[in-house]
Design a protein around this motif. Structure first.
Motif, PDB file in Angstrom:
ATOM      1  N   VAL A  63       1.166  -1.528  -0.254  1.00 19.08           N
ATOM      2  CA  VAL A  63       0.115   0.276   0.076  1.00 19.08           C
ATOM      3  C   VAL A  63       1.134   1.281  -0.183  1.00 19.08           C
ATOM      4  O   VAL A  63       1.446   0.870   1.056  1.00 19.08           O
ATOM      5  N   PRO A  64       0.813   2.395  -0.642  1.00 21.47           N
ATOM      6  CA  PRO A  64       1.670   3.201  -0.969  1.00 21.47           C
ATOM      7  C   PRO A  64       1.314   4.012   0.090  1.00 21.47           C
ATOM      8  O   PRO A  64       0.354   4.070   0.074  1.00 21.47           O
ATOM      9  N   CYS A  65       2.541   5.243   0.571  1.00 15.54           N
ATOM     10  CA  CYS A  65       1.959   5.694   1.001  1.00 15.54           C
ATOM     11  C   CYS A  65       1.252   6.834   0.862  1.00 15.54           C
ATOM     12  O   CYS A  65       0.487   7.432   1.552  1.00 15.54           O
ATOM     13  N   TYR A  66       0.884   7.284   0.008  1.00 18.27           N
ATOM     14  CA  TYR A  66       0.118   8.513  -0.622  1.00 18.27           C
ATOM     15  C   TYR A  66      -1.869   8.322  -0.182  1.00 18.27           C
ATOM     16  O   TYR A  66      -2.291   8.672  -0.205  1.00 18.27           O
ATOM     17  N   LEU A  67      -1.471   6.500  -0.624  1.00 16.53           N
ATOM     18  CA  LEU A  67      -2.603   5.479  -0.194  1.00 16.53           C
ATOM     19  C   LEU A  67      -3.386   5.779   1.356  1.00 16.53           C
ATOM     20  O   LEU A  67      -4.820   5.188   1.141  1.00 16.53           O
ATOM     21  N   LEU A  68      -2.022   5.790   2.322  1.00 16.96           N
ATOM     22  CA  LEU A  68      -2.572   5.132   3.555  1.00 16.96           C
ATOM     23  C   LEU A  68      -3.131   6.294   4.037  1.00 16.96           C
ATOM     24  O   LEU A  68      -2.896   7.574   4.404  1.00 16.96           O
ATOM     25  N   SER A  69      -4.041   6.144   4.380  1.00 15.70           N
ATOM     26  CA  SER A  69      -4.722   7.279   5.956  1.00 15.70           C
ATOM     27  C   SER A  69      -4.852   6.861   7.105  1.00 15.70           C
ATOM     28  O   SER A  69      -5.318   5.028   7.361  1.00 15.70           O
ATOM     29  N   CYS A 136     -14.684  28.470  -2.013  1.00 16.95           N
ATOM     30  CA  CYS A 136     -14.044  27.958  -2.481  1.00 16.95           C
ATOM     31  C   CYS A 136     -13.356  26.551  -2.148  1.00 16.95           C
ATOM     32  O   CYS A 136     -13.734  25.987  -0.536  1.00 16.95           O
ATOM     33  N   CYS A 137     -12.277  25.295  -2.897  1.00 15.20           N
ATOM     34  CA  CYS A 137     -12.300  24.324  -2.531  1.00 15.20           C
ATOM     35  C   CYS A 137     -10.671  25.010  -3.507  1.00 15.20           C
ATOM     36  O   CYS A 137     -10.261  24.883  -4.118  1.00 15.20           O
ATOM     37  N   ASN A 138     -10.329  25.510  -1.746  1.00 18.71           N
ATOM     38  CA  ASN A 138      -8.356  25.393  -2.822  1.00 18.71           C
ATOM     39  C   ASN A 138      -7.482  24.535  -2.418  1.00 18.71           C
ATOM     40  O   ASN A 138      -6.527  24.809  -2.942  1.00 18.71           O
ATOM     41  N   THR A 139      -7.716  23.725  -1.954  1.00 18.99           N
ATOM     42  CA  THR A 139      -6.870  22.099  -2.003  1.00 18.99           C
ATOM     43  C   THR A 139      -8.094  20.737  -2.928  1.00 18.99           C
ATOM     44  O   THR A 139      -8.851  20.832  -3.374  1.00 18.99           O
ATOM     45  N   CYS A 140      -6.670  19.674  -3.077  1.00 13.39           N
ATOM     46  CA  CYS A 140      -7.714  19.102  -3.754  1.00 13.39           C
ATOM     47  C   CYS A 140      -8.067  18.091  -2.582  1.00 13.39           C
ATOM     48  O   CYS A 140      -9.380  17.212  -3.369  1.00 13.39           O
ATOM     49  N   SER A 159      -7.252  16.401 -13.698  1.00 11.59           N
ATOM     50  CA  SER A 159      -8.569  17.291 -14.653  1.00 11.59           C
ATOM     51  C   SER A 159      -8.822  18.594 -13.576  1.00 11.59           C
ATOM     52  O   SER A 159      -9.497  19.155 -13.813  1.00 11.59           O
ATOM     53  N   ILE A 160      -8.835  17.908 -12.639  1.00  7.38           N
ATOM     54  CA  ILE A 160      -8.725  18.832 -11.236  1.00  7.38           C
ATOM     55  C   ILE A 160      -7.364  20.421 -11.149  1.00  7.38           C
ATOM     56  O   ILE A 160      -5.955  19.731 -10.961  1.00  7.38           O
ATOM     57  N   GLU A 161      -7.141  21.292 -11.376  1.00 14.27           N
ATOM     58  CA  GLU A 161      -6.482  22.232 -11.189  1.00 14.27           C
ATOM     59  C   GLU A 161      -5.783  22.359  -9.333  1.00 14.27           C
ATOM     60  O   GLU A 161      -4.192  21.876  -9.572  1.00 14.27           O
ATOM     61  N   GLN A 162      -6.708  22.295  -8.556  1.00 17.38           N
ATOM     62  CA  GLN A 162      -5.838  21.949  -7.281  1.00 17.38           C
ATOM     63  C   GLN A 162      -5.109  20.529  -6.862  1.00 17.38           C
ATOM     64  O   GLN A 162      -4.141  20.408  -6.632  1.00 17.38           O
ATOM     65  N   CYS A 163      -5.476  19.331  -7.665  1.00 11.11           N
ATOM     66  CA  CYS A 163      -4.485  18.464  -7.329  1.00 11.11           C
ATOM     67  C   CYS A 163      -3.448  18.369  -8.016  1.00 11.11           C
ATOM     68  O   CYS A 163      -2.391  17.275  -8.339  1.00 11.11           O
ATOM     69  N   VAL A 164      -3.555  18.494  -9.393  1.00 10.47           N
ATOM     70  CA  VAL A 164      -2.396  18.674 -10.464  1.00 10.47           C
ATOM     71  C   VAL A 164      -1.394  19.512  -9.412  1.00 10.47           C
ATOM     72  O   VAL A 164      -0.062  19.368  -9.796  1.00 10.47           O
ATOM     73  N   LYS A 165      -1.863  20.500  -8.719  1.00  7.93           N
ATOM     74  CA  LYS A 165      -0.469  21.599  -8.299  1.00  7.93           C
ATOM     75  C   LYS A 165      -0.162  20.559  -7.475  1.00  7.93           C
ATOM     76  O   LYS A 165       1.142  21.059  -7.236  1.00  7.93           O
ATOM     77  N   GLU A 166      -0.887  19.633  -6.344  1.00  8.48           N
ATOM     78  CA  GLU A 166      -0.544  18.555  -5.552  1.00  8.48           C
ATOM     79  C   GLU A 166       0.324  17.518  -6.040  1.00  8.48           C
ATOM     80  O   GLU A 166       0.816  16.844  -5.068  1.00  8.48           O
ATOM     81  N   GLY A 167       0.382  17.110  -6.789  1.00  5.78           N
ATOM     82  CA  GLY A 167       1.071  16.350  -7.671  1.00  5.78           C
ATOM     83  C   GLY A 167      -0.039  15.220  -7.394  1.00  5.78           C
ATOM     84  O   GLY A 167       1.294  13.958  -7.483  1.00  5.78           O
ATOM     85  N   TRP A 168      -1.012  14.787  -7.707  1.00  6.18           N
ATOM     86  CA  TRP A 168      -1.553  13.543  -7.313  1.00  6.18           C
ATOM     87  C   TRP A 168      -1.184  12.357  -8.621  1.00  6.18           C
ATOM     88  O   TRP A 168      -0.887  11.893  -8.346  1.00  6.18           O
TER      89      TRP A 168
END
Length: 406
Positions: A63-69, A136-140, A159-168
């Motif tokens: 399980v990659p770290c970005y998926l683990l919550s 406003c939705c300022n984050t992914c 297709s989401i600007e915020q997610c692109v900035k965060e490198g999702w």
């Protein structure tokens, strides 16, 4: 008292034996007097409003770290979602080795990010989702929350600007084959609750927790599953933040043989994505009282576990042929459900008093000498009686004998 006045070899031997016995028993009594014993008692736990610290170190090799919550919920209604404070996530390659410079120690919470973005006058779009109060939705994450509130699936981060900035998307590609080690401390209320280690992030809507599982279940050739290894899982009290008390508590636990935690070294294995591991823990408060008046509060726990294949749905048949219905559909992950016991176990260090040692020593000396005196008197009287009996008998009888004179 004639037996006392007369010196005999038997009396000397008995005196030496008695002295050796007195010395041996007195030495044993002295060591027993110096020995520190532990008395254990059980009382009702009257503590209120306390906090517990959950110390964990768990590895998920697929399980990659970005998926683990990491989420915590308790019966009081308090929810901690996607905890990052005091938590370290270390990316692991396919061989289980840490990826260089990959430790994630994000201490900046969502409010800090929001305030930082608001200072620049930024207001992101929610892309048709339900907008928050700020509009406003300022984050992914906020976009994902807006999608969840609308009932939409969040499956196109490109297709989401915020997610692109965060490198999702870059995270998806870079860490697709990696695992994750999560370690650190989590503060929880001392009430019934549960700890969730699950894929994606949870979003609370209409008093229910929903999980974004699209990245986890994405059919991109990467078979993620929640196989895991629990290196360490312990419940700690506030006293264990003190280095000296923590060291003392560890020594006392080792002395009593309760230092090991039930889940340390536990492994859960599966090859299925839709698989859930549940651990049910009973946490018991424990208190140590030392001879010098120090008190250390800690905790120990017992554990049982349950595994469930979610592909079988809410209804299934057991190996014994019984029909089983599950009240909840469940989600993949590792879940630790803990319950607080109403009892408190006290371990008090004790030692015999000096008066007890002195009394025992006098009893040993007096008892051994008395027994030795009785034995010596009996042996002396027996020997004297035998001598008197032998003196009255004639060793040679007179008379004639038949024989030849030489």
């Amino acid at each position: 008292m004639e037996d006392v006045k007369v010196k005999t070899r038997t009396g000397a031997l008995l005196t030496i034996i008695a002295a050796a016995i007195i010395l041996s028993f007195t030495t044993i009594e002295f060591f027993d007097y110096r020995r520190v014993n532990v008395d254990t008692s059980i009382v009702v736990d009257r503590s209120r409003g306390e906090k517990l610290t959950v110390n964990m170190n768990i590895t998920f090799p697929r399980v990659p770290c970005y998926l683990l919550s990491l989420d915590v919920m308790d019966i009081s209604g308090e929810t901690q979602s996607d905890i990052t404070h005091n938590i370290l996530k270390t990316r692991l390659d396919e061989g289980g080795a840490p990826v260089p410079n990959s430790v994630i120690t994000d201490l900046q919470n969502d409010l800090d990010r929001l305030n930082e973005q608001r200072q620049n006058g930024y207001c992101g779009s929610c892309y048709g989702g339900v907008e928050p109060e700020s509009g406003c939705c300022n984050t992914c994450d906020e976009v994902r929350q807006a999608y969840v509130n609308r009932g939409w699936s969040f499956n196109r981060p490109d297709s989401i600007e915020q997610c692109v900035k965060e490198g999702w998307s870059e995270k998806l590609k870079e860490q697709a084959h990696e695992g994750c080690n999560i370690a650190g401390r989590v503060r929880v209320n001392k009430v019934v609750g549960n700890i969730h280690l699950s894929p994606g992030r949870s979003f609370r809507t209409s008093a229910h927790n929903l999980y974004e599982l699209v990245p986890y279940l994405r059919t991109d050739g990467n078979r993620h599953d929640f196989t895991h290894h629990i290196h360490h899982l312990a419940f700690e009290g506030d006293d264990e933040y003190d280095i000296n008390k923590a060291k003392l508590g560890k020594e006392l636990k080792q002395k009593l043989g309760i230092a090991a935690n039930p889940l340390d070294g536990t492994e859960g294995r599966t090859i299925k994505q839709q698989y859930m591991f549940q651990y049910f823990l009973k946490v018991v408060s424990t208190q140590f009282q030392t001879l010098d008046g120090k008190s250390v509060n800690t905790h120990q726990y017992s554990a049982t576990h349950f595994e469930r294949d979610l592909d079988k749905g809410a209804q299934e048949n057991s190996p014994a042929g019984l029909h089983i219905t599950h009240s909840t559909t469940g989600i993949p992950g590792a879940f630790f459900n803990y319950e607080i016991s109403p009892i408190l176990i006290r371990h008090n260090e004790t030692r015999q008093s000096f008066a007890h040692f002195l009394t025992s020593t006098c009893a040993i000396v007096g008892g051994v000498l008395t027994v030795a005196s009785l034995i010596d008197s009996a042996l002396f009287a027996t020997r004297k009686a035998l001598k008197k009996h032998g003196g009255h008998s004639s060793p040679v009888t007179g008379g004639y004998t038949n024989g030849k004179l030489m």
